[in-house]
Design an enzyme around this catalytic site. Sequence first.
Site, PDB file in Angstrom:
ATOM      1  N   LYS A  32       0.853  -1.191   0.000  1.00 31.33           N
ATOM      2  CA  LYS A  32       0.000   0.000   0.000  1.00 31.33           C
ATOM      3  C   LYS A  32       0.886   1.238   0.000  1.00 31.33           C
ATOM      4  O   LYS A  32       1.311   1.722   1.045  1.00 31.33           O
ATOM      5  CB  LYS A  32      -0.934   0.048   1.205  1.00 31.33           C
ATOM      6  CG  LYS A  32      -2.044   1.102   1.011  1.00 31.33           C
ATOM      7  CD  LYS A  32      -2.645   1.588   2.304  1.00 31.33           C
ATOM      8  CE  LYS A  32      -1.874   2.741   2.881  1.00 31.33           C
ATOM      9  NZ  LYS A  32      -1.931   3.964   2.031  1.00 31.33           N
ATOM     10  N   PRO A  33       1.161   1.769  -1.183  1.00 28.94           N
ATOM     11  CA  PRO A  33       1.857   3.056  -1.233  1.00 28.94           C
ATOM     12  C   PRO A  33       0.865   4.177  -0.937  1.00 28.94           C
ATOM     13  O   PRO A  33      -0.353   4.003  -1.059  1.00 28.94           O
ATOM     14  CB  PRO A  33       2.343   3.126  -2.685  1.00 28.94           C
ATOM     15  CG  PRO A  33       1.350   2.309  -3.451  1.00 28.94           C
ATOM     16  CD  PRO A  33       0.878   1.234  -2.521  1.00 28.94           C
ATOM     17  N   ASP A  34       1.383   5.338  -0.554  1.00 29.49           N
ATOM     18  CA  ASP A  34       0.521   6.499  -0.375  1.00 29.49           C
ATOM     19  C   ASP A  34      -0.135   6.839  -1.712  1.00 29.49           C
ATOM     20  O   ASP A  34       0.506   6.808  -2.764  1.00 29.49           O
ATOM     21  CB  ASP A  34       1.338   7.690   0.126  1.00 29.49           C
ATOM     22  CG  ASP A  34       0.464   8.875   0.491  1.00 29.49           C
ATOM     23  OD1 ASP A  34       0.049   8.963   1.656  1.00 29.49           O
ATOM     24  OD2 ASP A  34       0.185   9.700  -0.406  1.00 29.49           O
ATOM     25  N   GLY A  68       6.529   5.360   8.414  1.00 34.02           N
ATOM     26  CA  GLY A  68       5.607   6.468   8.613  1.00 34.02           C
ATOM     27  C   GLY A  68       5.865   7.159   9.930  1.00 34.02           C
ATOM     28  O   GLY A  68       6.983   7.137  10.463  1.00 34.02           O
ATOM     29  N   SER A  69       4.827   7.745  10.487  1.00 34.31           N
ATOM     30  CA  SER A  69       4.965   8.501  11.727  1.00 34.31           C
ATOM     31  C   SER A  69       5.067   7.568  12.922  1.00 34.31           C
ATOM     32  O   SER A  69       4.660   6.393  12.869  1.00 34.31           O
ATOM     33  CB  SER A  69       3.753   9.423  11.914  1.00 34.31           C
ATOM     34  OG  SER A  69       2.584   8.661  12.216  1.00 34.31           O
ATOM     35  N   GLU A 117      10.041   1.919  10.455  1.00 30.07           N
ATOM     36  CA  GLU A 117      10.932   3.078  10.470  1.00 30.07           C
ATOM     37  C   GLU A 117      10.055   4.310  10.622  1.00 30.07           C
ATOM     38  O   GLU A 117       9.181   4.567   9.782  1.00 30.07           O
ATOM     39  CB  GLU A 117      11.765   3.176   9.197  1.00 30.07           C
ATOM     40  CG  GLU A 117      12.782   4.301   9.284  1.00 30.07           C
ATOM     41  CD  GLU A 117      13.333   4.725   7.937  1.00 30.07           C
ATOM     42  OE1 GLU A 117      13.167   5.909   7.599  1.00 30.07           O
ATOM     43  OE2 GLU A 117      13.896   3.867   7.243  1.00 30.07           O
ATOM     44  N   LEU A 118      10.314   5.082  11.683  1.00 27.15           N
ATOM     45  CA  LEU A 118       9.375   6.122  12.082  1.00 27.15           C
ATOM     46  C   LEU A 118      10.041   7.496  12.071  1.00 27.15           C
ATOM     47  O   LEU A 118      10.935   7.751  11.289  1.00 27.15           O
ATOM     48  CB  LEU A 118       8.781   5.748  13.443  1.00 27.15           C
ATOM     49  CG  LEU A 118       8.200   4.321  13.502  1.00 27.15           C
ATOM     50  CD1 LEU A 118       7.753   3.964  14.903  1.00 27.15           C
ATOM     51  CD2 LEU A 118       7.064   4.153  12.500  1.00 27.15           C
ATOM     52  N   GLU A 154       8.929  17.056  15.441  1.00 26.54           N
ATOM     53  CA  GLU A 154       9.436  16.859  14.089  1.00 26.54           C
ATOM     54  C   GLU A 154       8.685  17.790  13.134  1.00 26.54           C
ATOM     55  O   GLU A 154       7.462  17.770  13.054  1.00 26.54           O
ATOM     56  CB  GLU A 154       9.238  15.408  13.658  1.00 26.54           C
ATOM     57  CG  GLU A 154       9.813  15.106  12.281  1.00 26.54           C
ATOM     58  CD  GLU A 154       9.615  13.654  11.864  1.00 26.54           C
ATOM     59  OE1 GLU A 154      10.454  13.135  11.104  1.00 26.54           O
ATOM     60  OE2 GLU A 154       8.618  13.038  12.308  1.00 26.54           O
TER      61      GLU A 154
END
Length: 520
Positions: A184-186, A235-236, A257-258, A389
């Site tokens: 699922k890409p953005d 993502g976040s 990975e955030l 961030e």
Amino acid sequence: MGNATHTATLSADLVDRLTRHVVSGGGEKTATVAPFTGKPLVELPVSTAGDVAAAFSRARAAQRDWAAMPPRDRVEPFLRFHDLVLDRQTEILDILQWETGKARRHAFEEVYDAAAGTLYYARQAPRLLRRSRTMGAVPLATRTYVHRQAKGAVSVITPWNYPLALPVGDAVPALLAGNAVVAKPDTQTALTALWAIDLLIEAGLPADLWLPVLGEPAQIGDPLIEHADYVAFTGSSAAGAAVAQKAAARLIGCSAELGGKNPMIVCEDAHLDSTVEGALRACFSNAGQLCIAMERVYVHESRFDEFTAKFAAAVGDMTLNSELDFSADMGSLTYQRQLDRVAAHVDDARAKGATVLAGGRPRPDLGPLFYEPTVLSGVRPAMSACAEETFGPVVSVYAFTDENDAVERANDTEFGLNASVWTKDVARGRRIAERIRAGTVNINEGYGAAWASYGAPMGGMKRSGLGRRHGHEGLLRYTEAQTIASQHFVGLAGPPGTSGQMLAKAMTTGARLMKRFRIR
């Protein structure tokens, strides 16, 4: 600074060719917008929860034969893919710029990464997946090895900021390990991921092994975890925590990975001209929309004024435009929400007493989502730009007194993704790096040295992530380790008729001998 007027966009034939791969049966469409212009870009099919279930069913059927192939045979499509990515780079560079608004030089980083990272795993996969012998229970009599089984069907969920590098970087090792992937890409940047899928199929990947679905997390996020055997998420931090909780409820593995609020330390002996040049890349690549970009720069107090003057001047000289060429130093932001967040952080800092040394304003004359690369000083904890961030072209500069001060302040964050140390004394830089709680630390570079060291793991500490991509773990995370042991000559209970007392005495003697002669 510059501007561009675009009269062309992505061809209908190209869009049709790429979107045919999406698993979607409902006929619903969604539109994306070109960041450079604010105008509609393409219409894409939308997937439902049922489509996700169907994608996993197709993927599992295809995965059985794929996993049965020897790893050395699975690598062939990926070796061809490496060459095709480099050969077709003009097409994908255009797609990347249209979908993200990034400068072409930053788009090329993704092209290189997709090719080089794929080649690394294509070369390494047969060795990493080879059965490995290990010490058995009884020397000579027990023969033991570890076999790697594929997880099965893997979910790869990736964001919009690096829509080629991230889907390829996670899907390729999963596929080489013998899995199928439902991705699922953005949606905003889906064409880029679809281009990679289309190209890998052209290179020889069997159909249904890498299937894309498109839609919002509220509609298809849960099914992507409910049907998966493993989840790779980027993502976040908040979203990553939610994914990890849902994966844990099913007792399946996940990697994530955030976010990051990455520190850069400039020692008193750093070469300032090269440090300034490196800081431009470290802070403003992809308009700062990079999880491993620097957002905090700590400069030794003896060089602070000199560095900030040079840095602010260099930032002010950066070229911003939306040209489909290599003339821009920085491009546009991708989403309106990112522009709003950047502006809010800068405005809040300015209102509470921070000084804007460079930039500090949107540039609608260049495009609807442009914001100047910005340097702030005097940022304090009460300001949102201090600890939150930003994920945009904003960096704060601070003075530090000594190494202990620099390390303490670098570690004073809930994040721990990436860091950077600048010094002429590399040994000193390494000593500082080893004290920083971050998954990667670059010396005399911002992020590229560690990221592109594909044989080394990449990921975050603290709220910056779980697990690692790259390195051995980047592929082996997609496997289950299976121990297979065979017994020979004599059973573990000893020869027939051996009493428990005799067995205990023999095993005790054997244990002492194995220690003495370093057999164990």
